[in-house]
Design a protein around this motif. Structure first.
Motif, PDB file in Angstrom:
ATOM      1  N   GLY A 135     -14.128 -17.207  52.274  1.00 26.52           N
ATOM      2  CA  GLY A 135     -14.474 -15.628  52.532  1.00 26.52           C
ATOM      3  C   GLY A 135     -14.754 -14.971  51.285  1.00 26.52           C
ATOM      4  N   SER A 136     -15.350 -13.824  51.068  1.00 26.71           N
ATOM      5  CA  SER A 136     -15.935 -13.252  50.005  1.00 26.71           C
ATOM      6  C   SER A 136     -14.638 -12.746  49.123  1.00 26.71           C
ATOM      7  CB  SER A 136     -16.649 -11.923  49.909  1.00 26.71           C
ATOM      8  OG  SER A 136     -15.777 -11.114  50.891  1.00 26.71           O
ATOM      9  N   ASP A 137     -13.599 -12.858  49.428  1.00 27.39           N
ATOM     10  CA  ASP A 137     -12.408 -12.603  48.121  1.00 27.39           C
ATOM     11  C   ASP A 137     -11.204 -13.586  48.485  1.00 27.39           C
ATOM     12  OD1 ASP A 137     -10.841 -10.869  46.849  1.00 27.39           O
ATOM     13  OD2 ASP A 137      -9.882  -9.875  48.497  1.00 27.39           O
ATOM     14  N   ASN A 138     -11.641 -14.748  49.006  1.00 31.26           N
ATOM     15  CA  ASN A 138     -10.560 -15.907  48.977  1.00 31.26           C
ATOM     16  C   ASN A 138     -10.235 -16.554  47.677  1.00 31.26           C
ATOM     17  OD1 ASN A 138     -11.430 -17.284  52.092  1.00 31.26           O
ATOM     18  ND2 ASN A 138     -10.442 -15.408  51.658  1.00 31.26           N
ATOM     19  N   ASN A 139      -9.108 -16.675  47.217  1.00 34.97           N
ATOM     20  CA  ASN A 139      -8.692 -17.126  45.945  1.00 34.97           C
ATOM     21  C   ASN A 139      -7.550 -18.269  45.963  1.00 34.97           C
ATOM     22  OD1 ASN A 139      -6.515 -15.542  46.352  1.00 34.97           O
ATOM     23  ND2 ASN A 139      -7.375 -13.817  45.233  1.00 34.97           N
ATOM     24  N   LYS A 140      -7.271 -18.958  47.300  1.00 37.61           N
ATOM     25  CA  LYS A 140      -6.350 -19.724  47.427  1.00 37.61           C
ATOM     26  C   LYS A 140      -6.904 -21.005  48.362  1.00 37.61           C
ATOM     27  CE  LYS A 140      -1.272 -20.224  48.814  1.00 37.61           C
ATOM     28  NZ  LYS A 140      -0.139 -19.322  48.996  1.00 37.61           N
ATOM     29  N   ILE A 141      -6.523 -22.108  48.345  1.00 36.98           N
ATOM     30  CA  ILE A 141      -6.751 -23.104  48.946  1.00 36.98           C
ATOM     31  C   ILE A 141      -5.350 -23.717  49.370  1.00 36.98           C
ATOM     32  CG2 ILE A 141      -7.559 -25.693  49.226  1.00 36.98           C
ATOM     33  CD1 ILE A 141      -9.834 -24.765  47.051  1.00 36.98           C
ATOM     34  N   THR A 142      -5.146 -23.737  50.679  1.00 35.03           N
ATOM     35  CA  THR A 142      -3.973 -24.497  51.076  1.00 35.03           C
ATOM     36  C   THR A 142      -4.308 -25.815  52.042  1.00 35.03           C
ATOM     37  OG1 THR A 142      -2.979 -22.315  51.480  1.00 35.03           O
ATOM     38  CG2 THR A 142      -2.090 -23.843  52.670  1.00 35.03           C
ATOM     39  N   LEU A 143      -3.830 -26.891  51.639  1.00 30.01           N
ATOM     40  CA  LEU A 143      -3.752 -28.229  52.323  1.00 30.01           C
ATOM     41  C   LEU A 143      -2.481 -28.327  52.791  1.00 30.01           C
ATOM     42  CD1 LEU A 143      -5.760 -30.195  49.364  1.00 30.01           C
ATOM     43  CD2 LEU A 143      -6.746 -28.856  51.403  1.00 30.01           C
ATOM     44  N   ASP A 144      -2.513 -28.363  54.073  1.00 29.92           N
ATOM     45  CA  ASP A 144      -1.336 -28.593  54.998  1.00 29.92           C
ATOM     46  C   ASP A 144      -1.508 -29.447  56.108  1.00 29.92           C
ATOM     47  OD1 ASP A 144       1.390 -28.587  56.216  1.00 29.92           O
ATOM     48  OD2 ASP A 144       1.554 -26.457  55.639  1.00 29.92           O
ATOM     49  N   GLY A 145      -0.965 -30.668  56.448  1.00 30.43           N
ATOM     50  CA  GLY A 145      -1.254 -31.417  57.389  1.00 30.43           C
ATOM     51  C   GLY A 145      -0.563 -31.006  58.685  1.00 30.43           C
ATOM     52  N   ASN A 146       0.558 -30.069  58.530  1.00 31.87           N
ATOM     53  CA  ASN A 146       1.137 -29.570  59.754  1.00 31.87           C
ATOM     54  C   ASN A 146       0.833 -28.328  60.068  1.00 31.87           C
ATOM     55  OD1 ASN A 146       2.926 -32.158  59.591  1.00 31.87           O
ATOM     56  ND2 ASN A 146       4.237 -31.221  57.976  1.00 31.87           N
ATOM     57  N   LEU A 147      -0.160 -27.698  59.358  1.00 30.22           N
ATOM     58  CA  LEU A 147      -0.643 -26.091  59.696  1.00 30.22           C
ATOM     59  C   LEU A 147      -1.729 -26.483  60.600  1.00 30.22           C
ATOM     60  CD1 LEU A 147      -0.216 -23.461  59.048  1.00 30.22           C
ATOM     61  CD2 LEU A 147      -1.895 -23.499  57.157  1.00 30.22           C
ATOM     62  N   ASP A 148      -1.841 -25.682  61.558  1.00 35.02           N
ATOM     63  CA  ASP A 148      -3.058 -25.791  62.545  1.00 35.02           C
ATOM     64  C   ASP A 148      -4.268 -25.257  61.803  1.00 35.02           C
ATOM     65  OD1 ASP A 148      -1.709 -26.735  64.528  1.00 35.02           O
ATOM     66  OD2 ASP A 148      -1.627 -24.849  65.753  1.00 35.02           O
ATOM     67  N   ASP A 149      -5.353 -25.842  61.955  1.00 32.28           N
ATOM     68  CA  ASP A 149      -6.706 -25.662  61.475  1.00 32.28           C
ATOM     69  C   ASP A 149      -6.435 -25.791  59.770  1.00 32.28           C
ATOM     70  OD1 ASP A 149      -7.821 -24.866  63.686  1.00 32.28           O
ATOM     71  OD2 ASP A 149      -6.803 -23.039  63.607  1.00 32.28           O
ATOM     72  N   SER A 150      -6.087 -26.665  59.458  1.00 37.03           N
ATOM     73  CA  SER A 150      -5.951 -27.195  57.830  1.00 37.03           C
ATOM     74  C   SER A 150      -5.973 -28.711  57.834  1.00 37.03           C
ATOM     75  CB  SER A 150      -4.730 -26.534  57.087  1.00 37.03           C
ATOM     76  OG  SER A 150      -4.923 -26.905  55.676  1.00 37.03           O
ATOM     77  N   GLY A 151      -5.520 -29.251  56.840  1.00 36.43           N
ATOM     78  CA  GLY A 151      -5.729 -30.820  56.585  1.00 36.43           C
ATOM     79  C   GLY A 151      -4.913 -31.128  55.439  1.00 36.43           C
ATOM     80  N   CYS A 152      -4.463 -32.350  55.150  1.00 37.86           N
ATOM     81  CA  CYS A 152      -4.238 -32.874  54.035  1.00 37.86           C
ATOM     82  C   CYS A 152      -3.660 -34.344  53.903  1.00 37.86           C
ATOM     83  CB  CYS A 152      -2.662 -31.946  53.708  1.00 37.86           C
ATOM     84  SG  CYS A 152      -2.005 -32.370  51.899  1.00 37.86           S
ATOM     85  N   GLU A 153      -4.463 -35.030  54.679  1.00 34.28           N
ATOM     86  CA  GLU A 153      -4.297 -36.337  54.865  1.00 34.28           C
ATOM     87  C   GLU A 153      -4.855 -37.224  53.746  1.00 34.28           C
ATOM     88  OE1 GLU A 153      -2.293 -37.407  57.497  1.00 34.28           O
ATOM     89  OE2 GLU A 153      -2.506 -35.206  58.131  1.00 34.28           O
ATOM     90  N   PRO A 154      -4.220 -38.492  53.418  1.00 30.85           N
ATOM     91  CA  PRO A 154      -4.919 -39.244  52.360  1.00 30.85           C
ATOM     92  C   PRO A 154      -6.351 -39.282  52.326  1.00 30.85           C
ATOM     93  CG  PRO A 154      -2.657 -40.056  53.102  1.00 30.85           C
ATOM     94  CD  PRO A 154      -3.092 -39.014  54.212  1.00 30.85           C
TER      95      PRO A 154
END
Length: 191
Positions: A135-154
């Motif tokens: 979004g226009s004001d986004n300043n954080k990336i969260t990679l979390d394989g246990n969080l819905d609508d995210s991801g963090c797999e190898p």
């Protein structure tokens, strides 16, 4: 021909005035290796000296969030680039935050990521191939394989490149096991 002595000041002036551009078009560099470093400790702040490195994300604490901070941008940072690759699945999360999280005037992400999932590509609401933009004001990336609508797999790979005094261009692929992931939890605003 006789000998002609040139003073140190003249030699310095000649060297300083040299054109330092090196044209390598048509050249092939061989034997080059990318600098690789494993990030596993929480709170690692990156510097401009880390530019060009590939950072392998491997959490030391498999259950906690591991947070990294990009440098605060200014015109001297334009061109600084970092590449992050998840090498080990974690029950925690990896976060990448810009150095200045001030609303509307701080450092922001632009660009986008592509989601990848082990699923049939024709699934209409599936994650596979879906693009996610900040979004226009986004300043954080969260990679979390246990969080819905995210991801963090190898295999998750993200590149952040400073393209202005306030913008990080982000691109890459986020691997998720969430088959209906829409990526909405990847980018966020800290404040």
């Amino acid at each position: 021909m006789g000998t002609k002595r040139v003073g140190l000041a003249r030699v310095e002036a000649l060297i300083e005035n040299l054109k330092r551009n090196l044209n390598l078009s048509g050249s092939t560099l061989v034997g080059q290796k990318q600098s690789v470093e494993t990030l596993s400790a929480d709170g690692d702040a990156l510097t401009a000296a880390d530019s060009g490195k590939l950072f392998l994300l491997d959490a030391a604490d498999e259950t906690a969030s591991t947070d990294f901070t990009l440098p605060q941008l200014d015109t001297d940072h334009i061109g600084v680039t970092y590449k992050f690759a998840v090498t080990d699945a974690t029950n925690g999360a990896f976060t990448i935050t810009t150095g200045d999280t001030t609303d509307t005037t701080g450092d922001m992400f632009i660009g986008g990521l592509v989601l990848a999932a082990a699923q049939v590509s024709s699934t209409s609401n599936g994650a596979n191939g879906r693009s996610v933009a900040p979004g226009s004001d986004n300043n954080k990336i969260t990679l979390d394989g246990n969080l819905d609508d995210s991801g963090c797999e190898p295999g998750t790979v993200i590149t952040c490149t400073a393209v202005s005094a306030t913008q990080w261009l982000v691109d890459g692929v986020v691997v998720t096991h969430d088959a209906d992931c829409d990526g909405s939890a990847i980018f966020s605003d800290v404040d």
